[in-house]
Scaffold this motif. Structure first.
Motif, PDB file in Angstrom:
ATOM      1  N   PHE A  47       0.844  -1.199   0.000  1.00 36.06           N
ATOM      2  CA  PHE A  47       0.000   0.000   0.000  1.00 36.06           C
ATOM      3  C   PHE A  47       0.872   1.239   0.000  1.00 36.06           C
ATOM      4  O   PHE A  47       1.968   1.232   0.536  1.00 36.06           O
ATOM      5  N   ASP A  48       0.336   2.296  -0.593  1.00 32.70           N
ATOM      6  CA  ASP A  48       1.066   3.559  -0.516  1.00 32.70           C
ATOM      7  C   ASP A  48       0.596   4.342   0.708  1.00 32.70           C
ATOM      8  O   ASP A  48      -0.204   3.855   1.510  1.00 32.70           O
ATOM      9  N   LYS A  49       1.071   5.574   0.814  1.00 33.83           N
ATOM     10  CA  LYS A  49       0.765   6.420   1.982  1.00 33.83           C
ATOM     11  C   LYS A  49      -0.736   6.552   2.228  1.00 33.83           C
ATOM     12  O   LYS A  49      -1.212   6.549   3.352  1.00 33.83           O
ATOM     13  N   SER A  50      -1.477   6.658   1.119  1.00 38.16           N
ATOM     14  CA  SER A  50      -2.916   6.889   1.271  1.00 38.16           C
ATOM     15  C   SER A  50      -3.698   5.587   1.269  1.00 38.16           C
ATOM     16  O   SER A  50      -4.879   5.564   0.926  1.00 38.16           O
ATOM     17  N   ASN A  51      -2.970   4.495   1.627  1.00 38.74           N
ATOM     18  CA  ASN A  51      -3.600   3.192   1.768  1.00 38.74           C
ATOM     19  C   ASN A  51      -4.234   2.640   0.497  1.00 38.74           C
ATOM     20  O   ASN A  51      -5.202   1.883   0.555  1.00 38.74           O
ATOM     21  N   GLN A  52      -3.696   3.058  -0.652  1.00 38.66           N
ATOM     22  CA  GLN A  52      -4.128   2.506  -1.924  1.00 38.66           C
ATOM     23  C   GLN A  52      -3.225   1.320  -2.235  1.00 38.66           C
ATOM     24  O   GLN A  52      -2.004   1.429  -2.125  1.00 38.66           O
ATOM     25  N   GLU A  53      -3.823   0.215  -2.636  1.00 38.41           N
ATOM     26  CA  GLU A  53      -2.969  -0.905  -3.009  1.00 38.41           C
ATOM     27  C   GLU A  53      -2.287  -0.599  -4.343  1.00 38.41           C
ATOM     28  O   GLU A  53      -2.944  -0.125  -5.269  1.00 38.41           O
ATOM     29  N   ILE A  54      -1.015  -0.850  -4.401  1.00 42.83           N
ATOM     30  CA  ILE A  54      -0.262  -0.488  -5.598  1.00 42.83           C
ATOM     31  C   ILE A  54       0.696  -1.609  -5.962  1.00 42.83           C
ATOM     32  O   ILE A  54       0.962  -2.500  -5.144  1.00 42.83           O
ATOM     33  N   ASN A  55       1.208  -1.581  -7.181  1.00 38.62           N
ATOM     34  CA  ASN A  55       2.305  -2.496  -7.482  1.00 38.62           C
ATOM     35  C   ASN A  55       3.500  -1.761  -8.038  1.00 38.62           C
ATOM     36  O   ASN A  55       4.472  -2.364  -8.433  1.00 38.62           O
ATOM     37  N   TYR A  56       3.423  -0.457  -8.123  1.00 37.55           N
ATOM     38  CA  TYR A  56       4.630   0.297  -8.431  1.00 37.55           C
ATOM     39  C   TYR A  56       4.640   1.581  -7.636  1.00 37.55           C
ATOM     40  O   TYR A  56       3.586   2.097  -7.260  1.00 37.55           O
ATOM     41  N   ILE A  57       5.818   2.082  -7.363  1.00 39.64           N
ATOM     42  CA  ILE A  57       5.949   3.350  -6.659  1.00 39.64           C
ATOM     43  C   ILE A  57       7.041   4.159  -7.339  1.00 39.64           C
ATOM     44  O   ILE A  57       7.794   3.642  -8.163  1.00 39.64           O
ATOM     45  N   GLU A  58       7.077   5.418  -6.970  1.00 37.33           N
ATOM     46  CA  GLU A  58       8.171   6.247  -7.468  1.00 37.33           C
ATOM     47  C   GLU A  58       9.317   6.148  -6.467  1.00 37.33           C
ATOM     48  O   GLU A  58       9.091   5.997  -5.268  1.00 37.33           O
ATOM     49  N   SER A  59      10.500   6.252  -6.998  1.00 37.30           N
ATOM     50  CA  SER A  59      11.688   6.154  -6.160  1.00 37.30           C
ATOM     51  C   SER A  59      11.622   7.188  -5.046  1.00 37.30           C
ATOM     52  O   SER A  59      11.392   8.371  -5.292  1.00 37.30           O
ATOM     53  N   GLY A  60      11.797   6.737  -3.822  1.00 36.86           N
ATOM     54  CA  GLY A  60      11.772   7.650  -2.694  1.00 36.86           C
ATOM     55  C   GLY A  60      10.430   7.691  -1.966  1.00 36.86           C
ATOM     56  O   GLY A  60      10.291   8.413  -0.985  1.00 36.86           O
ATOM     57  N   ASP A  61       9.470   6.905  -2.437  1.00 38.72           N
ATOM     58  CA  ASP A  61       8.164   6.876  -1.773  1.00 38.72           C
ATOM     59  C   ASP A  61       8.171   5.954  -0.555  1.00 38.72           C
ATOM     60  O   ASP A  61       9.015   5.065  -0.436  1.00 38.72           O
ATOM     61  N   PHE A  62       7.171   6.180   0.298  1.00 38.45           N
ATOM     62  CA  PHE A  62       6.949   5.276   1.433  1.00 38.45           C
ATOM     63  C   PHE A  62       5.945   4.210   1.029  1.00 38.45           C
ATOM     64  O   PHE A  62       5.016   4.490   0.265  1.00 38.45           O
ATOM     65  N   VAL A  63       6.167   2.994   1.511  1.00 35.99           N
ATOM     66  CA  VAL A  63       5.159   1.958   1.285  1.00 35.99           C
ATOM     67  C   VAL A  63       4.938   1.201   2.587  1.00 35.99           C
ATOM     68  O   VAL A  63       5.792   1.194   3.476  1.00 35.99           O
ATOM     69  N   ASN A  64       3.798   0.566   2.648  1.00 35.69           N
ATOM     70  CA  ASN A  64       3.530  -0.378   3.726  1.00 35.69           C
ATOM     71  C   ASN A  64       3.365  -1.745   3.103  1.00 35.69           C
ATOM     72  O   ASN A  64       2.498  -1.929   2.234  1.00 35.69           O
ATOM     73  N   VAL A  65       4.209  -2.677   3.515  1.00 28.20           N
ATOM     74  CA  VAL A  65       4.045  -4.044   3.050  1.00 28.20           C
ATOM     75  C   VAL A  65       3.291  -4.776   4.155  1.00 28.20           C
ATOM     76  O   VAL A  65       3.760  -4.863   5.291  1.00 28.20           O
ATOM     77  N   VAL A  66       2.121  -5.245   3.803  1.00 29.54           N
ATOM     78  CA  VAL A  66       1.242  -5.836   4.814  1.00 29.54           C
ATOM     79  C   VAL A  66       1.105  -7.320   4.528  1.00 29.54           C
ATOM     80  O   VAL A  66       0.725  -7.719   3.432  1.00 29.54           O
ATOM     81  N   SER A  67       1.455  -8.113   5.519  1.00 24.74           N
ATOM     82  CA  SER A  67       1.397  -9.557   5.313  1.00 24.74           C
ATOM     83  C   SER A  67       0.559 -10.192   6.408  1.00 24.74           C
ATOM     84  O   SER A  67       0.739  -9.923   7.595  1.00 24.74           O
ATOM     85  N   LYS A  68      -0.369 -11.050   5.997  1.00 25.43           N
ATOM     86  CA  LYS A  68      -1.183 -11.783   6.975  1.00 25.43           C
ATOM     87  C   LYS A  68      -0.589 -13.179   7.113  1.00 25.43           C
ATOM     88  O   LYS A  68      -0.349 -13.868   6.128  1.00 25.43           O
ATOM     89  N   ILE A  69      -0.335 -13.537   8.374  1.00 23.51           N
ATOM     90  CA  ILE A  69       0.343 -14.806   8.620  1.00 23.51           C
ATOM     91  C   ILE A  69      -0.489 -15.645   9.589  1.00 23.51           C
ATOM     92  O   ILE A  69      -0.841 -15.201  10.673  1.00 23.51           O
ATOM     93  N   LEU A  70      -0.795 -16.847   9.155  1.00 20.37           N
ATOM     94  CA  LEU A  70      -1.592 -17.766   9.960  1.00 20.37           C
ATOM     95  C   LEU A  70      -0.683 -18.818  10.567  1.00 20.37           C
ATOM     96  O   LEU A  70       0.242 -19.310   9.918  1.00 20.37           O
TER      97      LEU A  70
END
Lengths: 255, 424
Positions: B281-304
């Motif tokens: 996800f990007d800063k605004s919580n939009q799911e994305i698959n590309y970002i611009e260099s220097g952006d913040f991302v959140n990698v969210v993983s669900k683990i069972l």
């Protein structure tokens, strides 16, 4: 492995001995010169050793040296060949090398020493007023046969030494004994007949007495015994090669 | 080209070499067999590089020795068009008392050059080694770097069709290494094959076209260097795993062209935990698959979890397209204290990352371990999945470009000195 590698190893063998010393290669002339002079002077002039049936002061010295020079070449070739696989371990374990041909560089290197020593010897003989016989021209043939024999024996021992390292000490001791069982220091004829019969089976006798024939008796050397030695060497070389084919893998693994 | 088919080599272990003779004489067996290589086959095409990896004792050295002809295999065939030169025999037969030039002749002859050839090439060898006047000095006066430079120069001028390289080239200083690498590239471009044995996984991934993984004398993996290295590293993790539950190493096709969740990823698993999802996800919580260099991302993983982990740790690794690790972090490395994850529980691990990386594709690997020992070392490796997600980084619009992997945000000032130098 090509021929140029053998030449390069031969050269290396020679250079290495005297590398770093100021006189370098000249030392290989000095050593034999001193040795020959010592033998000639001590035995001839000081001890007054005389050869039976020869009146010359130098007689015994010439006898001794004419046997000693080829013997040294022979003994060195065999003893050094016997450890050649271990000595050249650093090369064999890193580069593909044809093992049967490897001992050849020792044969060549010892030949250079032999030729140098022989030339010095002949030079000294010239000074003492020695009369040269035309049979001297047979020396290369005798020497060739002698070195073929040395190679066949050396290669055989080299293979076995890889498995039985103690053998190299045995070889050194063996050559000490062999030396005294060969008429180099003494004359064959002074031996009791039993000893003569035993010594008759000594292959080294064939070539050592050939040199004596040329230098002392100034007669045609007997090629019958030399031919026998040559045949024996040929058989041994074939035998060596069969062993080598069987053991090559193990030899390379064990080195 | 090198073609190797069905090579096997057993070493006979004897109490002492003399027992080999005893064996022949008494016709009895006095040895134990040790299988160093077991039916090895592979092919290296012209201009290609093959990497060989594996643990110590896997048979790598034996294989190299067989290829260079020092050791004779029990069975199998080797076809090599042309000459093989190994960099493992760098400087063989060097005599330190002799001059560099004399040693060129000795070493050159040993690696199969004729005298004429050496006469012709010796100037090129001396030039490449940059030894200059020193070539007429004994090698004992050389520094170790100079000796290696000479040795490498001879080897590369021997015109081999195949190079056997053992471990990384550590020839001289950085400048000379660059020069060697260029020469090796030329060698490849002109159709030479290289067999490269190394423990440097990044080197294998970047230099090789294919790789094989040896284990106990067998090829257990063959293919894309990245996949083979991943598999090898997973095997190493399995070795380090101390838990009671057995670890399975999964070998998958790393299909990096699409973010396909069904595609089988390589990794390891004890089957105690499962990654249900990985989303970026990007800063605004939009799911994305590309970002611009220097952006913040959140990698969210669900683990069972299917079992209770009393000291669980969750980690992430970002890798570049060669599979080289760009960044790695975990709850352990961040000194976070985690609560036990109970059986049947699902946790959501959120990794907030700032990615000032150069444009390109990067992959994300997720790991779960139990019981921290030291930095990056755990008692149990429950799960490690390579390349579970892909993130593409593009050039930031309107921003300056940079060279290298990471944007270090250079600021620059150019100051002019007002006192002019008077040239008159």
């Amino acid at each position: 492995m090509n021929f140029s590698l053998i030449i390069e190893l031969t050269k290396r063998d020679f250079i290495e001995r005297y590398s770093g010393s100021a006189l370098g290669f000249i030392w290989s002339f000095i050593y034999p010169l001193i040795n020959i002079l010592i033998y000639m002077i001590i035995f001839g002039n000081l001890m007054g050793a005389r050869l039976p049936g020869m009146s010359s002061v130098w007689g015994y010295g010439i006898y001794l040296i004419s046997g000693l020079i080829p013997w040294t070449a022979f003994a060195n070739t065999v003893t050094r060949s016997s450890t050649v696989f271990l000595d050249k371990k650093n090369i064999i374990t890193k580069i593909r090398i044809d093992l049967p041909r490897l001992p050849l560089f020792i044969v060549f290197s010892e030949t250079i020493t032999f030729v140098v020593t022989l030339v010095i010897f002949l030079g000294i003989l010239l000074i003492t007023g020695f009369s040269f016989s035309p049979y001297l021209l047979f020396i290369p043939v005798i020497y060739l046969i002698q070195q073929i024999f040395a190679y066949s024996l050396g290669f055989f021992l080299a293979m076995i030494v890889v498995f039985l390292r103690d053998l190299k000490e045995v070889v050194t001791i063996g050559f000490q004994i062999w030396f005294w069982f060969t008429p180099i220091v003494y004359v064959f004829e002074i031996l009791p007949s039993l000893a003569q019969q035993i010594l008759f089976w000594n292959p080294a006798l064939a070539f050592i007495s050939a040199y004596h024939d040329i230098f002392i008796l100034q007669k045609m050397p007997s090629f019958i015994y030399l031919t026998l030695v040559l045949m024996m060497s040929s058989i041994l070389i074939v035998f060596d090669y069969m062993i080598f084919k069987k053991l090559e893998k193990d030899i390379r693994d064990f080195i | 080209m090198i073609k190797v088919e069905g090579i096997s080599k057993k070493f006979k272990l004897y109490h002492s070499p003399a027992y080999r003779l005893k064996e022949i004489i008494f016709r009895q067996q006095y040895h134990k067999d040790f299988t160093a290589l077991d039916t090895i086959s592979f092919e290296v095409g012209a201009g290609k590089t093959l990497g060989i990896i594996g643990q110590n004792g896997a048979g790598k050295s034996t294989l190299l020795k067989i290829l260079s002809g020092i050791v004779i295999p029990d069975s199998g065939t080797i076809q090599i068009d042309g000459k093989v030169t190994g960099l493992l025999e760098l400087g063989t037969g060097f005599n330190t008392e002799m001059t560099g030039l004399e040693n060129i002749y000795m070493n050159g002859t040993l690696i199969g050059m004729s005298k004429d050839e050496i006469d012709r090439k010796k100037q090129a060898i001396i030039d490449f080694s940059e030894l200059g006047e020193f070539i007429n000095e004994p090698i004992k006066t050389y520094s170790s770097g100079m000796t290696m430079r000479l040795a490498f120069s001879i080897a590369i001028h021997a015109d081999p069709t195949c190079f056997l390289v053992d471990e990384a080239l550590s020839v001289g200083d950085a400048y000379f290494q660059q020069k060697c690498m260029r020469k090796i590239q030329d060698f490849r471009a002109s159709g030479g094959s290289i067999i490269f044995v190394s423990h440097d996984m990044n080197a294998v991934k970047t230099l090789c076209d294919t790789a094989i993984l040896l284990d106990n004398g067998r090829i257990i993996d063959y293919g894309e260097p990245k996949e083979v290295v991943d598999f090898y590293q997973n095997m190493m993790l399995k070795k380090m795993h101390q838990g009671e539950v057995e670890v399975n190493v999964k070998k998958g096709k790393n299909d990096s062209s699409q973010n396909n969740k069904n595609s089988y990823r390589s990794g390891i698993s004890t089957n105690q935990v499962e990654v249900l999802s990985v989303n970026i996800f990007d800063k605004s919580n939009q799911e994305i698959n590309y970002i611009e260099s220097g952006d913040f991302v959140n990698v969210v993983s669900k683990i069972l979890s299917f079992a209770t982990l009393d000291d669980p740790h969750y980690g992430i690794i970002i890798r570049d397209k060669f599979g080289s690790e760009v960044y790695g972090a975990s709850t352990e490395s961040l000194s976070l204290i985690t609560a036990p994850q109970y059986k049947g529980e699902i946790v959501t691990a959120i990794f907030s990352l700032y990615l000032p990386l150069s444009p390109g594709e990067y992959t994300i690997c997720i790991g779960v371990a139990n019981g921290a020992c030291d930095f990056g070392i755990f008692e149990e490796y429950c799960l490690f999945i390579q390349d579970i997600a892909i993130i593409k980084i593009i050039q930031k619009h309107g921003k300056s470009r940079f060279g290298g992997l990471v944007n270090l945000n250079a600021k620059m000032d150019i100051l002019k000195d007002n006192d002019k130098v008077n040239n008159d």
